[in-house]
Design a protein around this motif. Structure first.
Motif, PDB file in Angstrom:
ATOM      1  N   PHE A  60      41.494  46.402  49.904  1.00 53.70           N
ATOM      2  CA  PHE A  60      40.713  46.358  48.668  1.00 53.70           C
ATOM      3  C   PHE A  60      41.622  45.773  47.582  1.00 53.70           C
ATOM      4  O   PHE A  60      42.591  46.417  47.164  1.00 53.70           O
ATOM      5  N   ALA A  61      41.350  44.513  47.214  1.00 58.55           N
ATOM      6  CA  ALA A  61      42.174  43.860  46.185  1.00 58.55           C
ATOM      7  C   ALA A  61      41.786  44.457  44.836  1.00 58.55           C
ATOM      8  O   ALA A  61      40.733  44.158  44.286  1.00 58.55           O
ATOM      9  N   TYR A  62      42.650  45.351  44.362  1.00 56.78           N
ATOM     10  CA  TYR A  62      42.325  46.108  43.147  1.00 56.78           C
ATOM     11  C   TYR A  62      43.300  45.771  42.034  1.00 56.78           C
ATOM     12  O   TYR A  62      44.506  46.054  42.128  1.00 56.78           O
ATOM     13  N   GLU A  63      42.749  45.145  41.001  1.00 55.35           N
ATOM     14  CA  GLU A  63      43.587  44.620  39.926  1.00 55.35           C
ATOM     15  C   GLU A  63      44.335  45.699  39.150  1.00 55.35           C
ATOM     16  O   GLU A  63      45.301  45.408  38.456  1.00 55.35           O
ATOM     17  N   ARG A  64      43.888  46.961  39.248  1.00 52.30           N
ATOM     18  CA  ARG A  64      44.572  48.024  38.497  1.00 52.30           C
ATOM     19  C   ARG A  64      45.510  48.848  39.375  1.00 52.30           C
ATOM     20  O   ARG A  64      46.048  49.865  38.928  1.00 52.30           O
ATOM     21  N   VAL A 101      36.922  41.631  47.434  1.00 47.82           N
ATOM     22  CA  VAL A 101      37.343  40.983  46.188  1.00 47.82           C
ATOM     23  C   VAL A 101      36.241  41.161  45.143  1.00 47.82           C
ATOM     24  O   VAL A 101      35.059  40.918  45.427  1.00 47.82           O
ATOM     25  N   GLY A 102      36.628  41.579  43.952  1.00 46.11           N
ATOM     26  CA  GLY A 102      35.663  41.864  42.894  1.00 46.11           C
ATOM     27  C   GLY A 102      35.239  40.634  42.103  1.00 46.11           C
ATOM     28  O   GLY A 102      35.793  39.547  42.278  1.00 46.11           O
ATOM     29  N   PRO A 103      34.259  40.807  41.200  1.00 49.02           N
ATOM     30  CA  PRO A 103      33.779  39.695  40.360  1.00 49.02           C
ATOM     31  C   PRO A 103      34.700  39.454  39.165  1.00 49.02           C
ATOM     32  O   PRO A 103      35.714  40.153  39.011  1.00 49.02           O
ATOM     33  N   GLU A 104      34.322  38.498  38.312  1.00 48.12           N
ATOM     34  CA  GLU A 104      35.137  38.124  37.142  1.00 48.12           C
ATOM     35  C   GLU A 104      35.529  39.354  36.312  1.00 48.12           C
ATOM     36  O   GLU A 104      36.638  39.442  35.806  1.00 48.12           O
ATOM     37  N   GLY A 105      34.592  40.288  36.166  1.00 47.84           N
ATOM     38  CA  GLY A 105      34.844  41.445  35.307  1.00 47.84           C
ATOM     39  C   GLY A 105      35.523  42.601  36.031  1.00 47.84           C
ATOM     40  O   GLY A 105      35.698  43.680  35.463  1.00 47.84           O
ATOM     41  N   GLY A 106      35.881  42.409  37.275  1.00 50.60           N
ATOM     42  CA  GLY A 106      36.531  43.475  38.048  1.00 50.60           C
ATOM     43  C   GLY A 106      35.540  44.536  38.516  1.00 50.60           C
ATOM     44  O   GLY A 106      34.319  44.342  38.451  1.00 50.60           O
ATOM     45  N   PHE A 107      36.083  45.658  39.019  1.00 51.13           N
ATOM     46  CA  PHE A 107      35.233  46.719  39.572  1.00 51.13           C
ATOM     47  C   PHE A 107      34.920  47.778  38.517  1.00 51.13           C
ATOM     48  O   PHE A 107      35.770  48.094  37.683  1.00 51.13           O
ATOM     49  N   ALA A 108      33.726  48.337  38.598  1.00 52.85           N
ATOM     50  CA  ALA A 108      33.385  49.484  37.754  1.00 52.85           C
ATOM     51  C   ALA A 108      34.108  50.699  38.346  1.00 52.85           C
ATOM     52  O   ALA A 108      34.350  50.743  39.551  1.00 52.85           O
ATOM     53  N   VAL A 156      45.201  47.482  47.193  1.00 55.77           N
ATOM     54  CA  VAL A 156      46.490  46.792  47.082  1.00 55.77           C
ATOM     55  C   VAL A 156      46.512  45.950  45.810  1.00 55.77           C
ATOM     56  O   VAL A 156      45.487  45.474  45.322  1.00 55.77           O
ATOM     57  N   SER A 157      47.730  45.775  45.308  1.00 55.55           N
ATOM     58  CA  SER A 157      47.952  44.894  44.172  1.00 55.55           C
ATOM     59  C   SER A 157      48.320  43.521  44.717  1.00 55.55           C
ATOM     60  O   SER A 157      49.024  43.422  45.720  1.00 55.55           O
ATOM     61  N   LEU A 158      47.854  42.490  44.051  1.00 52.26           N
ATOM     62  CA  LEU A 158      48.259  41.138  44.450  1.00 52.26           C
ATOM     63  C   LEU A 158      49.339  40.633  43.500  1.00 52.26           C
ATOM     64  O   LEU A 158      49.500  39.429  43.312  1.00 52.26           O
ATOM     65  N   GLY A 159      50.028  41.561  42.883  1.00 50.08           N
ATOM     66  CA  GLY A 159      51.142  41.167  42.024  1.00 50.08           C
ATOM     67  C   GLY A 159      50.812  41.323  40.556  1.00 50.08           C
ATOM     68  O   GLY A 159      49.721  41.744  40.188  1.00 50.08           O
ATOM     69  N   ARG A 179      50.231  39.336  38.136  1.00 52.42           N
ATOM     70  CA  ARG A 179      49.304  38.450  37.417  1.00 52.42           C
ATOM     71  C   ARG A 179      47.869  38.732  37.867  1.00 52.42           C
ATOM     72  O   ARG A 179      47.630  38.964  39.044  1.00 52.42           O
ATOM     73  N   ILE A 180      46.946  38.664  36.932  1.00 50.08           N
ATOM     74  CA  ILE A 180      45.530  38.816  37.293  1.00 50.08           C
ATOM     75  C   ILE A 180      45.024  37.450  37.735  1.00 50.08           C
ATOM     76  O   ILE A 180      45.041  36.488  36.975  1.00 50.08           O
ATOM     77  N   LEU A 181      44.602  37.399  38.984  1.00 54.79           N
ATOM     78  CA  LEU A 181      44.107  36.126  39.533  1.00 54.79           C
ATOM     79  C   LEU A 181      42.620  36.011  39.261  1.00 54.79           C
ATOM     80  O   LEU A 181      41.925  37.018  39.134  1.00 54.79           O
ATOM     81  N   ARG A 182      42.124  34.808  39.233  1.00 51.41           N
ATOM     82  CA  ARG A 182      40.676  34.645  39.164  1.00 51.41           C
ATOM     83  C   ARG A 182      40.101  35.115  40.492  1.00 51.41           C
ATOM     84  O   ARG A 182      40.767  35.012  41.528  1.00 51.41           O
ATOM     85  N   SER A 183      38.848  35.532  40.436  1.00 53.94           N
ATOM     86  CA  SER A 183      38.224  36.063  41.642  1.00 53.94           C
ATOM     87  C   SER A 183      38.343  35.080  42.813  1.00 53.94           C
ATOM     88  O   SER A 183      38.648  35.471  43.949  1.00 53.94           O
TER      89      SER A 183
HETATM   90  N1  SAH Z   1      38.639  41.146  34.568  1.00 55.25           N
HETATM   91  C1  SAH Z   1      39.365  41.975  35.449  1.00 55.25           C
HETATM   92  C2  SAH Z   1      40.050  41.154  36.522  1.00 55.25           C
HETATM   93  C3  SAH Z   1      39.141  40.684  37.593  1.00 55.25           C
HETATM   94  S1  SAH Z   1      39.925  39.570  38.634  1.00 55.25           S
HETATM   95  C4  SAH Z   1      40.410  42.710  34.683  1.00 55.25           C
HETATM   96  O1  SAH Z   1      40.927  42.154  33.736  1.00 55.25           O
HETATM   97  O2  SAH Z   1      40.722  43.809  35.089  1.00 55.25           O
HETATM   98  C5  SAH Z   1      38.745  39.403  39.921  1.00 55.25           C
HETATM   99  C6  SAH Z   1      39.092  40.092  41.212  1.00 55.25           C
HETATM  100  O3  SAH Z   1      40.208  39.447  41.838  1.00 55.25           O
HETATM  101  C7  SAH Z   1      39.484  41.548  41.099  1.00 55.25           C
HETATM  102  O4  SAH Z   1      38.382  42.405  41.068  1.00 55.25           O
HETATM  103  C8  SAH Z   1      40.338  41.749  42.355  1.00 55.25           C
HETATM  104  O5  SAH Z   1      39.542  41.979  43.503  1.00 55.25           O
HETATM  105  C9  SAH Z   1      41.043  40.420  42.478  1.00 55.25           C
HETATM  106  N2  SAH Z   1      42.351  40.398  41.805  1.00 55.25           N
HETATM  107  C10 SAH Z   1      42.760  39.500  40.875  1.00 55.25           C
HETATM  108  N3  SAH Z   1      44.039  39.725  40.511  1.00 55.25           N
HETATM  109  C11 SAH Z   1      44.472  40.765  41.241  1.00 55.25           C
HETATM  110  C12 SAH Z   1      45.718  41.478  41.328  1.00 55.25           C
HETATM  111  N4  SAH Z   1      46.767  41.145  40.594  1.00 55.25           N
HETATM  112  N5  SAH Z   1      45.799  42.497  42.209  1.00 55.25           N
HETATM  113  C13 SAH Z   1      44.739  42.880  42.961  1.00 55.25           C
HETATM  114  N6  SAH Z   1      43.540  42.247  42.917  1.00 55.25           N
HETATM  115  C14 SAH Z   1      43.394  41.211  42.075  1.00 55.25           C
END
Ligand code: SAH
Length: 224
Positions: free
Chosen positions: A149-153, A175-182, A197-200, A202-206
């Protein structure tokens, strides 16, 4: 005998000639070496050998990709096919801004992009795309498998540490949408046993997330 579209591709795009050798695939996971016997009308080839396709990843990853805006979904599909996804399932999360009015058309288009990408990158299997699921169906489908589960937080667990215990034969990737997961979605995924898991840092685009993960799994599990 090849269908009209494949015949056109071999004759008019690749400009192959009589007697040349080609590699064909029928989506069975096998590649066939074949020789062109006729180029008039439908192209006719003689099959000379069959071998297990070498272009498939050693971990079969099904990507659950949230539906995203504009042509970003198309781009995501193309890159996921190139980086080795085994299947792609579009789904609708709470924060999806785009909700296709015609889901069949959306899936058909994505499937066509997957087919083109698979041909271009010489895969022996075109990953199936769709149909569009809602979030509860995703939860249902991942319940008994190994899910990333790619979780940005998530700030602690990395893909490297998750895979250090060994590589699975198959995995789901969410992988979540632009606004991330609720928050409720995050909770439900964890509850269903998905590994956040964290992908590092930086916040990547979906659309970047799945190709990034696929490349890392390939590196960690499928290369020497
Ligand atoms: N707007 C959200 C970011 C969404 S990024 C925010 O600011 O929190 C879109 C999706 O890409 C996320 O839901 C996640 O599944 C994945 N993603 C992007 N960057 C990531 C990161 N650094 N670690 C884990 N998942 C990431």
């Amino acid at each position: 005998m090849l269908d009209p579209e494949q015949s056109h591709h071999l004759r008019d795009v690749l400009r192959l000639e009589m007697g040349e050798q080609v590699i064909l695939s029928d989506n069975s996971g096998y590649d066939y070496t074949a020789r062109i016997m006729s180029l008039d009308g439908p192209v006719i080839c003689r099959i000379e050998g069959r071998a297990r396709g070498a272009s498939e990843m050693c971990v079969a990853v099904t990507v659950y990709q949230a539906v995203i805006k504009g042509d970003h979904f198309d781009y995501a599909v193309q890159k996921m096919v190139e980086t080795g996804a085994a299947a792609i399932v579009p789904y609708l999360a709470q924060r999806c801004v785009r909700r296709p009015k015609n889901p069949e058309k959306f899936v058909e288009r994505a499937q066509r992009i997957a087919l083109e990408a698979a041909k271009q990158c010489e895969r022996s299997v075109t990953p199936p795309v769709g149909p569009i699921c809602d979030f509860s169906e995703v939860l249902e489908q991942i319940r008994n498998g190994f899910t990333i589960f790619a979780y940005e937080r998530e700030d602690r667990r990395t893909l490297r540490s998750l895979l250090s215990a060994g590589c699975p034969e198959r995995a789901a990737l969410i992988v979540g949408p632009e606004g991330g997961f609720a928050p409720e979605e995050t909770e439900a995924l964890l509850e269903a046993g998905a590994h956040a898991v964290s992908l590092g840092p930086r916040i990547l685009r979906s659309e970047t997330a799945a190709p990034y993960v696929l490349a890392q799994i390939d590196y960690a599990c499928c290369t020497e």
